[in-house]
Design an enzyme around this catalytic site. Structure first.
Site, PDB file in Angstrom:
ATOM      1  N   ALA A  72       0.623  -1.030   0.089  1.00 31.22           N
ATOM      2  CA  ALA A  72       0.473   0.186   0.200  1.00 31.22           C
ATOM      3  C   ALA A  72       1.275   1.520   0.021  1.00 31.22           C
ATOM      4  O   ALA A  72       0.432   2.226  -0.820  1.00 31.22           O
ATOM      5  CB  ALA A  72      -0.853  -0.367   1.044  1.00 31.22           C
TER       6      ALA A  72
ATOM      7  N   GLU B  47      22.430 -23.654 -11.545  1.00 33.82           N
ATOM      8  CA  GLU B  47      21.086 -23.022 -11.866  1.00 33.82           C
ATOM      9  C   GLU B  47      19.905 -23.513 -12.207  1.00 33.82           C
ATOM     10  O   GLU B  47      20.031 -24.730 -13.239  1.00 33.82           O
ATOM     11  CB  GLU B  47      21.125 -21.263 -12.350  1.00 33.82           C
ATOM     12  CG  GLU B  47      21.722 -21.690 -14.157  1.00 33.82           C
ATOM     13  CD  GLU B  47      21.735 -20.431 -14.683  1.00 33.82           C
ATOM     14  OE1 GLU B  47      22.213 -19.407 -13.936  1.00 33.82           O
ATOM     15  OE2 GLU B  47      21.184 -20.331 -15.308  1.00 33.82           O
TER      16      GLU B  47
ATOM     17  N   LYS C  69      16.485 -24.481 -14.483  1.00 35.94           N
ATOM     18  CA  LYS C  69      16.368 -23.992 -16.185  1.00 35.94           C
ATOM     19  C   LYS C  69      15.069 -23.076 -16.193  1.00 35.94           C
ATOM     20  O   LYS C  69      14.017 -24.483 -16.422  1.00 35.94           O
ATOM     21  CB  LYS C  69      16.648 -25.139 -17.410  1.00 35.94           C
ATOM     22  CG  LYS C  69      16.692 -24.779 -18.725  1.00 35.94           C
ATOM     23  CD  LYS C  69      16.960 -26.098 -19.621  1.00 35.94           C
ATOM     24  CE  LYS C  69      16.917 -25.420 -21.146  1.00 35.94           C
ATOM     25  NZ  LYS C  69      15.801 -24.982 -21.800  1.00 35.94           N
TER      26      LYS C  69
ATOM     27  N   ASP D 135      11.536 -22.328 -17.747  1.00 38.72           N
ATOM     28  CA  ASP D 135      11.138 -22.900 -18.554  1.00 38.72           C
ATOM     29  C   ASP D 135      10.082 -21.868 -19.249  1.00 38.72           C
ATOM     30  O   ASP D 135       8.551 -20.893 -18.064  1.00 38.72           O
ATOM     31  CB  ASP D 135       9.975 -24.201 -18.444  1.00 38.72           C
ATOM     32  CG  ASP D 135       9.729 -24.830 -19.132  1.00 38.72           C
ATOM     33  OD1 ASP D 135      10.741 -24.352 -20.591  1.00 38.72           O
ATOM     34  OD2 ASP D 135       9.277 -25.633 -19.705  1.00 38.72           O
TER      35      ASP D 135
ATOM     36  N   ARG E  92      15.088 -14.068 -29.228  1.00 41.32           N
ATOM     37  CA  ARG E  92      16.105 -14.643 -29.689  1.00 41.32           C
ATOM     38  C   ARG E  92      15.609 -15.133 -31.221  1.00 41.32           C
ATOM     39  O   ARG E  92      16.431 -14.749 -31.795  1.00 41.32           O
ATOM     40  CB  ARG E  92      16.208 -16.199 -28.781  1.00 41.32           C
ATOM     41  CG  ARG E  92      17.296 -16.788 -29.665  1.00 41.32           C
ATOM     42  CD  ARG E  92      17.713 -18.463 -29.161  1.00 41.32           C
ATOM     43  NE  ARG E  92      17.033 -18.803 -28.196  1.00 41.32           N
ATOM     44  CZ  ARG E  92      17.265 -20.039 -27.493  1.00 41.32           C
ATOM     45  NH1 ARG E  92      18.411 -19.627 -26.900  1.00 41.32           N
ATOM     46  NH2 ARG E  92      16.163 -20.771 -27.114  1.00 41.32           N
TER      47      ARG E  92
ATOM     48  N   TYR F  44      20.772 -14.340 -16.451  1.00 36.64           N
ATOM     49  CA  TYR F  44      21.471 -15.011 -16.099  1.00 36.64           C
ATOM     50  C   TYR F  44      22.762 -14.825 -16.779  1.00 36.64           C
ATOM     51  O   TYR F  44      24.043 -16.479 -17.182  1.00 36.64           O
ATOM     52  CB  TYR F  44      20.878 -16.889 -16.999  1.00 36.64           C
ATOM     53  CG  TYR F  44      20.159 -16.927 -18.181  1.00 36.64           C
ATOM     54  CD1 TYR F  44      21.465 -17.185 -18.776  1.00 36.64           C
ATOM     55  CD2 TYR F  44      19.171 -16.633 -18.454  1.00 36.64           C
ATOM     56  CE1 TYR F  44      20.523 -17.131 -20.263  1.00 36.64           C
ATOM     57  CE2 TYR F  44      18.764 -17.214 -19.700  1.00 36.64           C
ATOM     58  CZ  TYR F  44      19.745 -17.430 -20.612  1.00 36.64           C
ATOM     59  OH  TYR F  44      18.875 -17.296 -22.024  1.00 36.64           O
TER      60      TYR F  44
ATOM     61  N   LYS G  74      18.548 -32.399 -18.356  1.00 35.01           N
ATOM     62  CA  LYS G  74      16.870 -31.926 -18.248  1.00 35.01           C
ATOM     63  C   LYS G  74      16.433 -32.904 -17.504  1.00 35.01           C
ATOM     64  O   LYS G  74      17.110 -33.639 -17.241  1.00 35.01           O
ATOM     65  CB  LYS G  74      16.525 -32.093 -19.785  1.00 35.01           C
ATOM     66  CG  LYS G  74      16.879 -31.153 -21.388  1.00 35.01           C
ATOM     67  CD  LYS G  74      15.685 -30.507 -21.108  1.00 35.01           C
ATOM     68  CE  LYS G  74      16.157 -28.769 -21.983  1.00 35.01           C
ATOM     69  NZ  LYS G  74      15.242 -29.294 -23.124  1.00 35.01           N
TER      70      LYS G  74
ATOM     71  N   CYS H 219      -4.553 -43.999 -49.834  1.00 32.93           N
ATOM     72  CA  CYS H 219      -3.754 -42.663 -48.349  1.00 32.93           C
ATOM     73  C   CYS H 219      -5.183 -42.834 -48.071  1.00 32.93           C
ATOM     74  O   CYS H 219      -6.545 -42.378 -48.863  1.00 32.93           O
ATOM     75  CB  CYS H 219      -3.641 -41.654 -49.154  1.00 32.93           C
ATOM     76  SG  CYS H 219      -3.707 -40.254 -48.676  1.00 32.93           S
TER      77      CYS H 219
ATOM     78  N   CYS I  53      -6.694 -38.868 -49.923  1.00 32.43           N
ATOM     79  CA  CYS I  53      -6.713 -39.017 -51.516  1.00 32.43           C
ATOM     80  C   CYS I  53      -6.319 -40.682 -51.835  1.00 32.43           C
ATOM     81  O   CYS I  53      -6.833 -40.550 -53.396  1.00 32.43           O
ATOM     82  CB  CYS I  53      -5.086 -38.002 -52.544  1.00 32.43           C
ATOM     83  SG  CYS I  53      -3.996 -39.050 -52.471  1.00 32.43           S
TER      84      CYS I  53
ATOM     85  N   CYS J 186       2.096 -42.035 -49.073  1.00 34.82           N
ATOM     86  CA  CYS J 186       0.846 -42.018 -50.238  1.00 34.82           C
ATOM     87  C   CYS J 186       2.420 -41.268 -51.148  1.00 34.82           C
ATOM     88  O   CYS J 186       2.806 -40.587 -51.325  1.00 34.82           O
ATOM     89  CB  CYS J 186       0.598 -39.993 -49.484  1.00 34.82           C
ATOM     90  SG  CYS J 186      -0.729 -39.962 -50.842  1.00 34.82           S
TER      91      CYS J 186
ATOM     92  N   CYS K  22      -2.733 -35.137 -53.345  1.00 35.01           N
ATOM     93  CA  CYS K  22      -3.060 -34.967 -51.717  1.00 35.01           C
ATOM     94  C   CYS K  22      -3.583 -34.141 -51.703  1.00 35.01           C
ATOM     95  O   CYS K  22      -2.663 -33.306 -51.162  1.00 35.01           O
ATOM     96  CB  CYS K  22      -2.113 -36.425 -51.765  1.00 35.01           C
ATOM     97  SG  CYS K  22      -2.570 -36.687 -49.884  1.00 35.01           S
TER      98      CYS K  22
HETATM   99  O1  JCF Z   1      17.419 -20.696 -17.927  1.00 32.01           O
HETATM  100  C1  JCF Z   1      17.587 -20.773 -18.899  1.00 32.01           C
HETATM  101  N1  JCF Z   1      15.889 -21.391 -19.911  1.00 32.01           N
HETATM  102  C2  JCF Z   1      18.852 -20.539 -19.214  1.00 32.01           C
HETATM  103  C3  JCF Z   1      18.609 -20.484 -20.493  1.00 32.01           C
HETATM  104  C4  JCF Z   1      19.719 -20.434 -18.556  1.00 32.01           C
HETATM  105  C5  JCF Z   1      20.972 -20.249 -19.001  1.00 32.01           C
HETATM  106  O2  JCF Z   1      21.696 -20.221 -17.857  1.00 32.01           O
HETATM  107  C6  JCF Z   1      20.597 -20.323 -20.144  1.00 32.01           C
HETATM  108  C7  JCF Z   1      20.004 -20.331 -21.376  1.00 32.01           C
HETATM  109  C8  JCF Z   1      20.481 -20.152 -22.651  1.00 32.01           C
HETATM  110  C9  JCF Z   1      21.799 -20.433 -23.310  1.00 32.01           C
HETATM  111  N2  JCF Z   1      22.365 -19.715 -20.411  1.00 32.01           N
HETATM  112  C10 JCF Z   1      23.060 -19.818 -21.844  1.00 32.01           C
HETATM  113  C11 JCF Z   1      23.820 -19.385 -22.708  1.00 32.01           C
END
Ligand code: JCF
Length: 680
Positions: free
Chosen positions: A44, A124, A126, A128, A147, A236, A324, A418, A421, A436, A442
């Protein structure tokens, strides 16, 4: 010269001071809130200060500056985004999926650096979200870009300014006068749920996941819409190292925070591979309790000097990797199998599933890839199966859980004709795919060819969605990609569920798409096995379309990375009359691209493949490489029959042996220097 009457001057000066002070205060509170995650006043109180600033600025518009915290959303909607050429390409990361991948990564890093000791990595989560690059000049945010394809992105400055965690001005001192930073724009799980709830109430489109919502939000032409979305950012890294910055990645993140750039709270140093793996496991456990979605972790070599030594390989840093999390798997039942016809006629069996929820998304279809896969995995209609979904990739059937009684399941067989078609289905021996044989007769293949042509990375015809293309082909308004350019307003506006505004937008997008690049144009034609990278190589090598028309399979193989198979596809495509006719029609419709300066294949060493081995005395390997590349040569890492020359310095080893074995011309340093002079 006085702008204001004297008696007012004092009041005005006071207002100016007050405005400046308020801005500083607000920026400082933003920093405590967004960067330190530790606000020192209530929401506030914060709102009160912002409100006061707004009122003062309204009274004294002369003092409004673009980096004032009141000026996040202000700009008008754009007609289109401008393109931004990234000075330093925005690469993506290599992916790892197993512990062994990480162990191998660490070994590659250490062997390249010639280090026995454990490497210090920064770990760190990643995020999304969507990657963006933001440029600060003298501490002021001046540009933000997506990008895109890594080389060219879109200017989304207006939109990025609306994100409250993005500082419009850097805090404190000591930042380089030009600082380009990179980060991930994301949407919190909570923000995403709320946004979808509101959308549902209003009967609007629902986003699939926070990542798509974030991506869609930063690409809005109207910054007011972006400003209404719950977006955040996490920085990052920098676009390129600089002597004005700390010499470790962790040091850079520390100054980021000082300058008001939020970084991830779970950044952590890890010495050696074991510590990295432990970090991964810890993050995997935390994952579901985090307020945002992550799809893995990122590891980076901490020393910037080491990062520089390691460098990049096709835009991906050798000093970083994404590890991942495993894809999510669920169990369901296959209710039916249908065959989809792709752009090249390839039939893909698709399982219709009893719908299941995975990560907030309902899955009702999954790919079965091809008949070989179906046989190998022994899949039937009626089987209970495990389905896997990873990120944005198409869900796939992984395996059958338990084989049912044969009487309760049905075998899956390839159709003879197919499904679209009714042309004969052909299966080439040794190839897993069935196709096909209808070609562009087609409708399914035609639709897919047009979808590919219009897609973002190809001709980028915005607004021409799949449903519209389906209708255009079904109503025979469009039979080939060239027909797109003779569409009339009424024809589009008469389509089902297409508002007049959208019809006009599509016409505008078609008009805009005419200005393209040769590489994009070649990619958009959908020549078999010619992806973006190959299209670029072709464009750079040949420079113009007419040169490609007459290229033989043999000459096509001189293009880097093109082998006999792809060369065959390309030559076949251009020798087809029908294809040439469509290309002529497209050019006649006004498609054009800037001329390309062909530099590489008319240089003295064009087309020559050279391998460097051993140590040279008079120049470093890098220098030698650069000199040769400037003359058009391609430097390869290993000796093969394709190698034209091997340059052998002192202590040359196995590469030299191999060259002798294959009878390849070998030059010592002396001969190499002569060779260089004679080539220039
Ligand atoms: O968190 C991310 N998706 C992520 C993407 C983190 C990073 O440190 C990255 C990246 C993509 C390229 N570092 C690079 C060089």
């Amino acid at each position: 010269m006085p702008i204001f009457p004297d008696k007012k001057k004092k009041e005005v000066m006071h207002a100016h001071e007050q405005i400046e002070r308020l801005r500083e205060e607000i920026n400082e509170h933003n920093y405590h809130y967004h960067v330190l995650d530790n606000p020192i006043i209530s929401d506030a109180e914060y709102d009160q200060k912002l409100q006061l600033l707004k009122e003062l600025e309204k009274q004294f518009p002369l003092f409004v500056t673009s980096d004032s915290p009141t000026q996040r959303v202000g700009a008008n909607p754009l007609k289109e985004f401008q393109q931004v050429q990234h000075e330093i390409p925005m690469g993506s990361l290599d992916n790892a999926f197993t512990e062994n991948d990480i162990i191998a990564f660490d070994q590659r890093v250490r062997s390249r650096l010639n280090l026995q000791d454990e490497i210090v990595y920064m770990c760190e989560p990643k995020m999304d979200g969507v990657a963006v690059s933001i440029r600060y000049e003298k501490g002021r945010l001046i540009r933000a870009a997506t990008r895109g394809d890594g080389e060219t992105g879109e200017d989304i400055t207006q939109n990025i300014r609306t994100i409250k965690t993005v500082p419009l001005r850097l805090r404190g001192k000591g930042y380089p006068s030009i600082l380009e930073v990179r980060g991930e724009v994301y949407m919190s799980k909570k923000g995403f749920d709320l946004l979808n709830k509101k959308a549902e109430e209003k009967g609007e489109k629902i986003f699939i996941n926070p990542r798509n919502a974030a991506a869609g939000s930063v690409r809005q032409l109207d910054p007011k819409i972006t400003g209404s979305r719950p977006l955040s950012i996490c920085f990052y890294g920098v676009a390129s190292p600089s002597p004005d910055l700390p010499f470790t990645h962790s040091g850079i993140l520390t100054v980021f925070k000082k300058w008001g750039l939020p970084v991830n709270a779970y950044e952590q140093e890890a010495k050696g591979v074991a510590a990295c793996l432990a970090y991964y496991n810890a993050m995997k456990k935390k994952r579901n309790n985090l307020p945002y979605e992550i799809d893995g972790i990122v590891l980076k070599v901490n020393s910037i000097e080491n990062q520089t030594q390691l460098g990049f390989i096709s835009k991906r840093p050798r000093w970083a990797i994404a590890y991942k999390f495993p894809a999510e798997e669920v169990m369901t039942t296959i209710e039916a199998v249908e065959f989809q016809v792709g752009r090249t006629g390839a039939l893909t069996p698709v399982a219709r599933l009893r719908p299941v929820f995975v990560h907030g998304v309902t899955i009702s279809n999954a790919t079965l890839h091809n008949m070989d896969e179906i046989h190998r995995k022994k899949i039937h209609v009626g089987d209970k199966v495990i389905v896997r979904r990873a990120g944005d990739v198409i869900p796939e059937v992984v395996r059958v859980v338990a084989h049912e009684e044969p009487s309760s399941v049905k075998a899956i067989s390839l159709p003879l004709y197919c499904p679209v078609c009714h042309s004969k289905i052909e299966q080439v021996e040794d190839e897993a795919v069935a196709r096909c044989s209808g070609g562009l007769f087609c409708p399914a293949q035609r639709k897919e060819a047009i979808k590919h042509f219009s897609s973002r990375r190809a001709m980028d015809i915005e607004g021409l969605g799949d449903k519209i293309i389906d209708q255009l082909v079904d109503t025979a308004l469009v039979n080939s990609v060239a027909d797109l350019y003779s569409l009339q307003f009424e024809q589009l506006a008469n389509l089902e569920r297409l508002a007049e505004k959208s019809a006009q937008n599509i016409l505008d997008a078609l008009q805009k798409s005419k200005k393209t690049t040769l590489a994009r144009f070649l990619f958009s034609l959908g020549i078999r096995e010619v992806g973006e990278a190959t299209a670029k190589q072709l464009a750079n090598y040949f420079g113009e379309l007419s040169a490609l028309f007459s290229a033989t399979e043999e000459s096509l193989q001189k293009v880097p990375d093109i082998g006999p198979v792809v060369a065959g596809h390309i030559a076949a495509f251009f020798s087809e009359k029908h294809n040439r006719k469509i290309i002529d029609e497209l050019i006649a419709a006004g498609i054009y691209w800037p001329k390309i300066m062909v530099t590489s294949h008319n240089l003295p060493l064009s087309g020559k493949i050279i391998v460097l081995t051993g140590t040279l005395q008079r120049m470093s390997r890098e220098e030698a490489k650069e000199k040769l590349e400037n003359l058009g040569a391609k430097i390869a890492g290993s000796v093969s029959r394709k190698t034209n020359y091997v340059i052998a310095g002192e202590d040359a080893g196995s590469k030299l042996e191999k060259a002798k074995e294959l009878g390849i011309e070998i030059l010592n340093e002396e001969q190499f220097l002569k060779f260089l002079t004679s080539a220039t």
